[in-house]
Design a protein around this motif. Structure first.
Motif, PDB file in Angstrom:
ATOM      1  N   TYR A  13       0.835  -1.208   0.000  1.00 40.99           N
ATOM      2  CA  TYR A  13       0.000   0.000   0.000  1.00 40.99           C
ATOM      3  C   TYR A  13       0.864   1.250   0.000  1.00 40.99           C
ATOM      4  O   TYR A  13       1.953   1.256   0.540  1.00 40.99           O
ATOM      5  CB  TYR A  13      -0.917   0.020   1.223  1.00 40.99           C
ATOM      6  CG  TYR A  13      -1.925  -1.094   1.217  1.00 40.99           C
ATOM      7  CD1 TYR A  13      -3.012  -1.043   0.339  1.00 40.99           C
ATOM      8  CD2 TYR A  13      -1.795  -2.187   2.054  1.00 40.99           C
ATOM      9  CE1 TYR A  13      -3.939  -2.065   0.312  1.00 40.99           C
ATOM     10  CE2 TYR A  13      -2.711  -3.221   2.026  1.00 40.99           C
ATOM     11  CZ  TYR A  13      -3.781  -3.155   1.157  1.00 40.99           C
ATOM     12  OH  TYR A  13      -4.696  -4.174   1.111  1.00 40.99           O
ATOM     13  N   ARG A  14       0.339   2.329  -0.567  1.00 39.93           N
ATOM     14  CA  ARG A  14       1.053   3.597  -0.555  1.00 39.93           C
ATOM     15  C   ARG A  14       1.137   4.089   0.883  1.00 39.93           C
ATOM     16  O   ARG A  14       0.188   3.921   1.664  1.00 39.93           O
ATOM     17  CB  ARG A  14       0.306   4.641  -1.386  1.00 39.93           C
ATOM     18  CG  ARG A  14       0.207   4.261  -2.836  1.00 39.93           C
ATOM     19  CD  ARG A  14      -0.788   5.157  -3.555  1.00 39.93           C
ATOM     20  NE  ARG A  14      -1.214   4.547  -4.791  1.00 39.93           N
ATOM     21  CZ  ARG A  14      -0.523   4.619  -5.929  1.00 39.93           C
ATOM     22  NH1 ARG A  14       0.593   5.306  -5.962  1.00 39.93           N
ATOM     23  NH2 ARG A  14      -0.941   4.014  -7.008  1.00 39.93           N
ATOM     24  N   VAL A  15       2.265   4.713   1.220  1.00 44.65           N
ATOM     25  CA  VAL A  15       2.472   5.127   2.606  1.00 44.65           C
ATOM     26  C   VAL A  15       1.387   6.115   3.037  1.00 44.65           C
ATOM     27  O   VAL A  15       0.812   5.991   4.117  1.00 44.65           O
ATOM     28  CB  VAL A  15       3.875   5.743   2.774  1.00 44.65           C
ATOM     29  CG1 VAL A  15       4.055   6.249   4.193  1.00 44.65           C
ATOM     30  CG2 VAL A  15       4.938   4.719   2.445  1.00 44.65           C
ATOM     31  N   GLY A  16       1.090   7.069   2.171  1.00 48.29           N
ATOM     32  CA  GLY A  16       0.065   8.051   2.497  1.00 48.29           C
ATOM     33  C   GLY A  16      -1.263   7.385   2.825  1.00 48.29           C
ATOM     34  O   GLY A  16      -1.920   7.722   3.806  1.00 48.29           O
ATOM     35  N   GLU A  21      10.081   2.750  -1.981  1.00 47.88           N
ATOM     36  CA  GLU A  21      10.676   3.945  -2.583  1.00 47.88           C
ATOM     37  C   GLU A  21      11.236   4.886  -1.528  1.00 47.88           C
ATOM     38  O   GLU A  21      11.840   5.895  -1.846  1.00 47.88           O
ATOM     39  CB  GLU A  21       9.631   4.666  -3.446  1.00 47.88           C
ATOM     40  CG  GLU A  21       9.169   3.823  -4.620  1.00 47.88           C
ATOM     41  CD  GLU A  21       8.021   4.468  -5.378  1.00 47.88           C
ATOM     42  OE1 GLU A  21       8.302   5.338  -6.199  1.00 47.88           O
ATOM     43  OE2 GLU A  21       6.864   4.113  -5.128  1.00 47.88           O
ATOM     44  N   TYR A  22      10.985   4.545  -0.254  1.00 47.16           N
ATOM     45  CA  TYR A  22      11.512   5.348   0.841  1.00 47.16           C
ATOM     46  C   TYR A  22      12.838   4.759   1.308  1.00 47.16           C
ATOM     47  O   TYR A  22      13.027   3.550   1.264  1.00 47.16           O
ATOM     48  CB  TYR A  22      10.549   5.295   2.033  1.00 47.16           C
ATOM     49  CG  TYR A  22       9.307   6.144   1.927  1.00 47.16           C
ATOM     50  CD1 TYR A  22       8.411   5.993   0.879  1.00 47.16           C
ATOM     51  CD2 TYR A  22       9.012   7.079   2.914  1.00 47.16           C
ATOM     52  CE1 TYR A  22       7.256   6.753   0.815  1.00 47.16           C
ATOM     53  CE2 TYR A  22       7.857   7.845   2.855  1.00 47.16           C
ATOM     54  CZ  TYR A  22       6.985   7.670   1.800  1.00 47.16           C
ATOM     55  OH  TYR A  22       5.847   8.415   1.745  1.00 47.16           O
ATOM     56  N   SER A  23      13.740   5.602   1.769  1.00 45.53           N
ATOM     57  CA  SER A  23      14.936   5.059   2.401  1.00 45.53           C
ATOM     58  C   SER A  23      14.602   4.713   3.845  1.00 45.53           C
ATOM     59  O   SER A  23      13.531   5.069   4.336  1.00 45.53           O
ATOM     60  CB  SER A  23      16.056   6.089   2.359  1.00 45.53           C
ATOM     61  OG  SER A  23      15.779   7.124   3.269  1.00 45.53           O
ATOM     62  N   ARG A  60      10.619   8.116   9.534  1.00 49.53           N
ATOM     63  CA  ARG A  60       9.914   9.381   9.738  1.00 49.53           C
ATOM     64  C   ARG A  60       8.429   9.244   9.418  1.00 49.53           C
ATOM     65  O   ARG A  60       7.588   9.836  10.081  1.00 49.53           O
ATOM     66  CB  ARG A  60      10.541  10.471   8.860  1.00 49.53           C
ATOM     67  CG  ARG A  60      11.727  11.111   9.574  1.00 49.53           C
ATOM     68  CD  ARG A  60      12.215  12.291   8.830  1.00 49.53           C
ATOM     69  NE  ARG A  60      13.390  11.951   8.058  1.00 49.53           N
ATOM     70  CZ  ARG A  60      13.987  12.806   7.236  1.00 49.53           C
ATOM     71  NH1 ARG A  60      13.503  14.011   7.065  1.00 49.53           N
ATOM     72  NH2 ARG A  60      15.061  12.441   6.593  1.00 49.53           N
ATOM     73  N   ALA A  61       8.117   8.430   8.386  1.00 49.95           N
ATOM     74  CA  ALA A  61       6.704   8.206   8.063  1.00 49.95           C
ATOM     75  C   ALA A  61       6.001   7.526   9.232  1.00 49.95           C
ATOM     76  O   ALA A  61       4.859   7.846   9.563  1.00 49.95           O
ATOM     77  CB  ALA A  61       6.579   7.359   6.801  1.00 49.95           C
ATOM     78  N   ILE A  62       6.722   6.588   9.858  1.00 45.47           N
ATOM     79  CA  ILE A  62       6.154   5.891  11.013  1.00 45.47           C
ATOM     80  C   ILE A  62       5.899   6.885  12.152  1.00 45.47           C
ATOM     81  O   ILE A  62       4.868   6.836  12.827  1.00 45.47           O
ATOM     82  CB  ILE A  62       7.120   4.795  11.504  1.00 45.47           C
ATOM     83  CG1 ILE A  62       7.208   3.679  10.478  1.00 45.47           C
ATOM     84  CG2 ILE A  62       6.713   4.279  12.852  1.00 45.47           C
ATOM     85  CD1 ILE A  62       6.065   2.724  10.521  1.00 45.47           C
ATOM     86  N   ILE A  63       6.847   7.790  12.332  1.00 46.28           N
ATOM     87  CA  ILE A  63       6.670   8.793  13.376  1.00 46.28           C
ATOM     88  C   ILE A  63       5.457   9.661  13.039  1.00 46.28           C
ATOM     89  O   ILE A  63       4.621   9.961  13.897  1.00 46.28           O
ATOM     90  CB  ILE A  63       7.942   9.636  13.544  1.00 46.28           C
ATOM     91  CG1 ILE A  63       9.080   8.746  14.071  1.00 46.28           C
ATOM     92  CG2 ILE A  63       7.710  10.813  14.497  1.00 46.28           C
ATOM     93  CD1 ILE A  63      10.434   9.403  14.067  1.00 46.28           C
ATOM     94  N   ALA A  64       5.322  10.031  11.767  1.00 43.22           N
ATOM     95  CA  ALA A  64       4.156  10.811  11.343  1.00 43.22           C
ATOM     96  C   ALA A  64       2.880  10.061  11.687  1.00 43.22           C
ATOM     97  O   ALA A  64       1.913  10.637  12.188  1.00 43.22           O
ATOM     98  CB  ALA A  64       4.225  11.079   9.838  1.00 43.22           C
ATOM     99  N   MET A  65       2.882   8.766  11.452  1.00 46.64           N
ATOM    100  CA  MET A  65       1.695   7.970  11.727  1.00 46.64           C
ATOM    101  C   MET A  65       1.401   7.958  13.222  1.00 46.64           C
ATOM    102  O   MET A  65       0.247   8.076  13.645  1.00 46.64           O
ATOM    103  CB  MET A  65       1.926   6.545  11.229  1.00 46.64           C
ATOM    104  CG  MET A  65       0.672   5.847  10.786  1.00 46.64           C
ATOM    105  SD  MET A  65       0.984   4.121  10.440  1.00 46.64           S
ATOM    106  CE  MET A  65       1.408   4.135   8.754  1.00 46.64           C
ATOM    107  N   ALA A  66       2.462   7.820  14.014  1.00 50.24           N
ATOM    108  CA  ALA A  66       2.277   7.788  15.465  1.00 50.24           C
ATOM    109  C   ALA A  66       1.734   9.122  15.972  1.00 50.24           C
ATOM    110  O   ALA A  66       1.026   9.180  16.970  1.00 50.24           O
ATOM    111  CB  ALA A  66       3.597   7.460  16.155  1.00 50.24           C
ATOM    112  N   LEU A  67       2.069  10.208  15.238  1.00 54.16           N
ATOM    113  CA  LEU A  67       1.634  11.532  15.671  1.00 54.16           C
ATOM    114  C   LEU A  67       0.246  11.868  15.162  1.00 54.16           C
ATOM    115  O   LEU A  67      -0.336  12.881  15.560  1.00 54.16           O
ATOM    116  CB  LEU A  67       2.620  12.584  15.165  1.00 54.16           C
ATOM    117  CG  LEU A  67       4.023  12.542  15.744  1.00 54.16           C
ATOM    118  CD1 LEU A  67       4.898  13.526  15.013  1.00 54.16           C
ATOM    119  CD2 LEU A  67       3.973  12.846  17.227  1.00 54.16           C
TER     120      LEU A  67
END
Ligand SMILES: Nc1ncnc2c1ncn2[C@@H]1O[C@H](COP(=O)(O)OP(=O)(O)OP(=O)(O)O)[C@@H](O)[C@H]1O
Ligand SMILES: Nc1ncnc2c1ncn2[C@@H]1O[C@H](COP(=O)(O)OP(=O)(O)O)[C@@H](O)[C@H]1O
Ligand code: SF4
Ligand code: SF4
Ligand SMILES: [Mg+2]
Ligand SMILES: [Mg+2]
Lengths: 311, 336, 316
Positions: free
Chosen positions: A96-99, A141-143, A149-156
């Motif tokens: 799935y797309r991260v967004g 496609e993410y490093s 950082r995406a995970i942190i965004a999700m947690a926030l």
């Protein structure tokens, strides 16, 4: 908290007490296997089948979450307390797309409308310093650092009151780690959020936390303001940890070696659990649990603490 | 550091424009093949008894360089001259058959992950004795003796209690000691140590570092010490090379580089290391993002995309050559 | 500690230590196996049929009259009507040709075992080597072996067997070898190769190479032993597959076997009793139940072995 295994009960967390104020960061530091991650999963009540919390309480904004049912707990998770796991970057679903994954989490937990959620994801990406162009991309496609950082965004996503971060940067390179540490501090200040930051790296802990708890064999053995703990460590284990750390820029000193192995939590040593490896151990250390030495808010459990050197 | 009087002109290892490209198939068509430039024209020398450090972020080609030096990977281009002072200096890449096997007695490697570098189905004795067995050194009795002695030397005492255990019955630190014992058992003169402590706890880490240092001094072993941790490199290595995307960007005496980094990448790397002192404020790191991809990089400076001081000249020129900027310090940057 | 003392301490125990280790790990696996239950059930069924197989020659020698009870050429003279329903003399009755069904069942059990185990042994020996070699060398060797695997997987086994049985006559032994080759070079080899691929990139393989270990050393000391748990599992599944194929093939009359469970059903069918199962149940039921039970027992043992060797599937 204990793990019930074939070999017996592993006492991974054993009588740990601490509190975190709003907006404060608590750092938990200790060797691997000392129970840091076990504390983290207990706080969120995401325990594996073999784990049991035998006693104690976890007060989140005054409410004890331990007796809560799984349904009630779901109300708290994400919204009031959320977590970034050790190696969480591998927990993104590759298909799935991260967004979309973040939007899904948002719709599920706060029930926001799709258009709102999209807007929110943009804000979150800004917050953690990710480019908007990455929102519709797939995890591969993410490093590593970007995934983290995406995970942190999700947690926030749901603006929790507290975030538990278990070694979020351990698998990453220093430059990326530096970036994430900075983002996390920024976010914490921006949202006036509390943070429990778990790491085995003293230097990282020194940079992110206001108060520090040093863990050894399932217990917190020293606790205090970061400055106090680093400048005037009381517990011999804390001192050993600090002198084992090589420094890049400071003077080049001899590195101390801590003899022996972390203890087996199936049968922890008697008295002070650190005694088999402690250079200052005495007879009473072996037989009696050590008393708590207090210097203001700074305390440690030890029979033979050094002289107070603080001015 | 032990060095024979006539040695300085004859390094143990002399890598000359070492290059390794891995083919990566992109798309379904074999024709448009790309290459990952894992190691790209790297040159350095390792003196006898010296511990030479290779530092850099993950994916910059450190492990590949190490594997090239022990012939686990064949170079695409370049030479590695190995001169142990006994036989004629030879190019490691040209070895085969018997000469390769005898080279393997002199060069060993220690791997990063102590949990993966031992066959889970073999006992510690089997693991440590393996080099003796494949090199047909000694009989069964001698091997047990030799292995026990080795285990004692790396601090696994009493050895008899470790011989017939399996790797999963040992802790990470103990396993890494076994790995050191395996590398040392055939008395090599050169060891590639690939991040031997990065998976270990701090408290155990110093023990392994001490052990390796001590053994090097006692047995006169040279190391290529690979690490991403500058602090570890500082304790283990007299000289280091900083790698970025397959290229060495800076090389010199460790202390000098740490106190006066010249390449913008080295500077960034240093400023990103957290300081275990809550009252010290670290200057902000000037570069962003992670290492770019090594797949078919453009010919210009590899660091250009992330370099805070890059200019048009850097964009339009080739990758800068590694030049001596005085005092033996080599830097690959137009602006240093 | 001086080398001399180490020697005297460890040397006498070198082989003893290895033996102790082996028994210890066997005992651990056994405990785990017992805990899986389905494996125990499977093992019990296998033991039951092994007992039947072993008892047959003894009964033939001391109790049963050969003229009457021979599974192939015997005839129940005292029965007036064939097939005869179960009686004291013939606990499972007789077949349309007047032969004792119990004797047939017991006699066949032995050949089913031989067939299954031989097929499994051949499959797994070939499959393990093919998988290990293919993964280790890669390149041309891998390409050739994998194309061969493709052919084996797509091979219409039944048609091949029809042709072969016309040409040379296929009995249990030949069938076992054929199944072994087809599955070893085919599906089993492919599965074991994918497992081997994860072994050959392990640092311990590189460490062995750095020590100077040659191809044979690496393949047989490091790759193959790490494939064995999976090989063993596939061995169990092959037994199931082989017994089942044999049943199908003899039911279709494609094999030259003297007696087997599949053939028992085939005889029933060709004599026209297949549609009267309820009336002549002893003709179908014992043989088909045996096929089902023995097939599933090996499968069950395989599944629980999977749990034993695969810690991720272990339930704490
Ligand atoms: N699922 C489990 N079953 C049994 N024991 C467990 C389980 N998870 C952890 N343990 C044990 O509990 C203790 C604490 O483990 P924990 O993962 O909390 O350590 P940690 O401090 O986070 O270490 P690390 O730095 O390696 O992440 C260890 O002794 C570990 O072996
Ligand atoms: N066998 C391989 N095939 C293709 N690419 C590889 C292979 N081994 C390494 N690489 C690539 O080469 C680069 C350098 O890798 P490596 O030497 O392992 O880096 P480091 O040890 O510095 O982390 C990386 O981009 C990696 O993906
Ligand atoms: S109580 Fe004793 S053993 Fe424990 S840390 Fe203090 S001095 Fe050491
Ligand atoms: S050559 Fe230019 S781009 Fe490369 S490191 Fe130096 S300044 Fe930066
Ligand atoms: Mg942990
Ligand atoms: Mg590496």
């Amino acid at each position: 908290m204990h793990y019930m295994t074939r070999a017996g009960a592993v006492r991974a967390v054993d009588g740990v007490t601490f509190s975190v104020e709003r907006g404060q960061s608590l750092g938990l530091v200790g060797e691997s296997g000392c129970g840091k991650s076990s504390i983290a999963i207990s706080l969120l009540k995401i325990l594996p089948d073999s784990a049991r919390i035998l006693s104690g309480s976890i007060l989140l904004e005054g409410v004890d979450i331990l007796p809560l049912s799984e349904d009630e707990m779901r109300e708290y998770r994400w919204k009031r307390i959320s977590m970034v796991f050790q190696a969480a970057m591998n927990s993104l679903d590759p298909v799935y797309r991260v967004g979309d994954q973040i939007i899904e989490a948002l719709e599920l937990h706060v029930g926001s409308a799709p258009s709102e959620a999209v807007e929110r994801v943009r804000e979150l990406y800004d917050l953690v310093g990710l480019n908007h162009s990455f929102i519709p991309r797939y995890p591969h496609e993410y490093s590593g650092g970007m995934k983290q950082r995406a995970i942190i965004a999700m947690a926030l996503a749901c603006e929790p009151a507290i975030i538990v971060a278990d070694e979020p940067t351990t698998a990453l390179d220093v430059i990326v780690q530096d970036r994430i540490l900075r983002e996390m501090r920024k976010v914490r200040d921006a949202l006036d959020m509390s943070m429990i930051y778990i790491s085995h790296d003293m230097a990282v802990i020194a940079e992110v936390s206001d108060v520090v708890g040093v863990m050894y064999a399932g217990r917190i053995v020293e606790f205090g303001e970061t400055k106090d703990v680093f400048e005037n460590p009381i517990h011999p284990y804390t001192r050993a940890l600090m002198s084992a750390f090589p420094s890049v820029t400071g003077e080049k000193r001899e590195l101390a070696t801590l003899p022996g192995e972390p203890p087996n939590l199936l049968a922890p040593p008697s008295g002070c659990r650190f005694h088999p490896r402690c250079p200052y151990a005495t007879e009473e250390c072996r037989s009696q649990p050590p008393p708590t030495v207090r210097r203001g808010v700074h305390w440690a459990d030890c029979w033979n603490p050094p002289e107070d050197q603080s001015p | 550091m032990t060095q024979a009087p006539d040695a300085p002109s004859r390094p143990l290892i002399h890598a000359i424009s070492l290059t390794k490209r891995f083919p990566v198939s992109s798309g379904w068509f074999r024709r448009d093949r790309s290459f990952a430039h894992a190691v790209d024209g790297v040159s350095f020398q390792i003196q006898r008894g010296e511990s030479f450090g290779l530092v850099g972020e993950s994916g910059c080609g450190k492990t590949t360089t190490g594997k090239l030096l022990v012939r686990l990977v064949d170079p695409t281009e370049g030479k590695i001259v190995f001169d142990d002072g006994e036989d004629e200096p030879t190019d490691i890449a040209s070895l085969s058959g018997r000469s390769l096997k005898s080279f393997r007695r002199k060069a060993q490697m220690i791997f990063q992950d102590p949990y993966e570098s031992m066959n889970p189905r073999r006992t510690i004795f089997d693991t440590v004795a393996e080099p003796l067995k494949v090199q047909k050194i000694g009989g069964a009795i001698e091997r047990v003796e030799r292995v026990s002695e080795m285990l004692g030397m790396v601090g696994l005492t009493p050895p008899a209690t470790f011989l017939f255990r399996y790797p999963h019955e040992l802790s990470g630190g103990q396993r890494q000691r076994v790995a050191v014992a395996r590398a040392l058992v055939i008395e090599p003169i050169f060891i590639v140590a690939d991040e031997p402590t990065s998976m270990l706890d701090v408290s155990i880490r110093t023990g392994i570092m001490r052990l390796m240092e001590d053994l090097a001094a006692r047995l006169g072993i040279s190391y290529l010490y690979i690490t991403h941790d500058l602090a570890v490199a500082r304790y283990m290595c007299s000289r280091i090379a900083v790698m970025y995307l397959g290229k060495i960007v800076e090389q010199g005496e460790t202390e000098e580089i740490l106190h006066n980094p010249k390449h913008p990448y080295t500077q960034a790397l240093l400023s990103a290391v957290p300081i275990p002192d809550p009252s010290a404020a670290r200057p902000p790191v000037k570069i962003e993002g992670g290492v770019s991809t090594p797949i078919d990089p453009p010919p210009r400076c590899r660091f250009y995309d992330r370099c805070p001081v890059a200019d048009a000249f850097c964009r339009d020129s080739e990758h800068p050559p590694l030049e001596d900027k005085g005092g033996g310090r080599m830097v690959a940057c137009y602006k240093a | 500690m001086s080398p001399q003392r180490t020697y005297s301490q460890t040397q006498p125990s070198l082989w003893k230590a290895r033996l102790t280790l082996a028994t210890r790990s066997l005992r651990q696996s056994w405990t785990l196996f017992l805990a899986t239950r389905i494996g125990v059930i499977g093992l019990a069924i296998i033991a039951f049929y092994a007992l039947l197989a072993a008892a047959h020659p003894i009964l033939m020698m001391f109790v049963w009259e050969e003229r009457v009870y021979d599974p192939v050429v015997g005839y129940a003279f005292e029965e007036t009507r064939q097939p005869a329903p179960p009686s004291l003399k013939h606990p499972l009755g007789t077949d349309p040709l007047g032969r004792d069904v119990l004797s047939q069942l017991m006699f066949s059990a032995r050949s089913e075992f031989m067939l299954g185990l031989l097929a499994a042994l051949v499959t797994v020996s070939i499959g393990t080597i093919v998988g290990a070699v293919s993964a280790y060398f890669g390149g041309v060797v891998d390409a050739v072996l994998m194309r061969l695997a493709d052919i084996m997987i797509m091979l219409p086994v039944i048609s091949v067997l029809v042709v072969l049985s016309a040409l040379i006559g296929v009995e249990h032994f030949e069938l076992a070898i054929i199944i072994g080759i087809v599955s070893g070079f085919g599906a089993t080899g492919v599965v074991l190769k994918s497992q081997a691929l994860s072994v050959v990139v392990k640092p311990y393989v590189e460490a062995a190479k750095t020590a100077g270990g040659g191809h044979v050393h690496v393949i047989f000391v490091h790759v193959v032993p790490n494939l064995l748990p999976l090989s063993f599992l596939y061995m169990m599944f092959t037994v199931t597959g082989a017994i089942f194929s044999e049943a199908v093939l003899s039911f279709l009359g494609l094999l030259d076997v003297r007696m087997s469970w599949g053939l028992m059903i085939h005889v029933t069918e060709s004599a026209g009793y297949l549609l009267q199962v309820t009336e002549y149940w002893w003709l179908i039921f014992p043989a088909s139940l045996s096929i089902t039970l023995l097939c599933s027992s090996f499968y069950l043992v395989g599944r629980s072995l999977d749990e034993v060797v695969n810690p991720r599937l272990r339930q704490l």
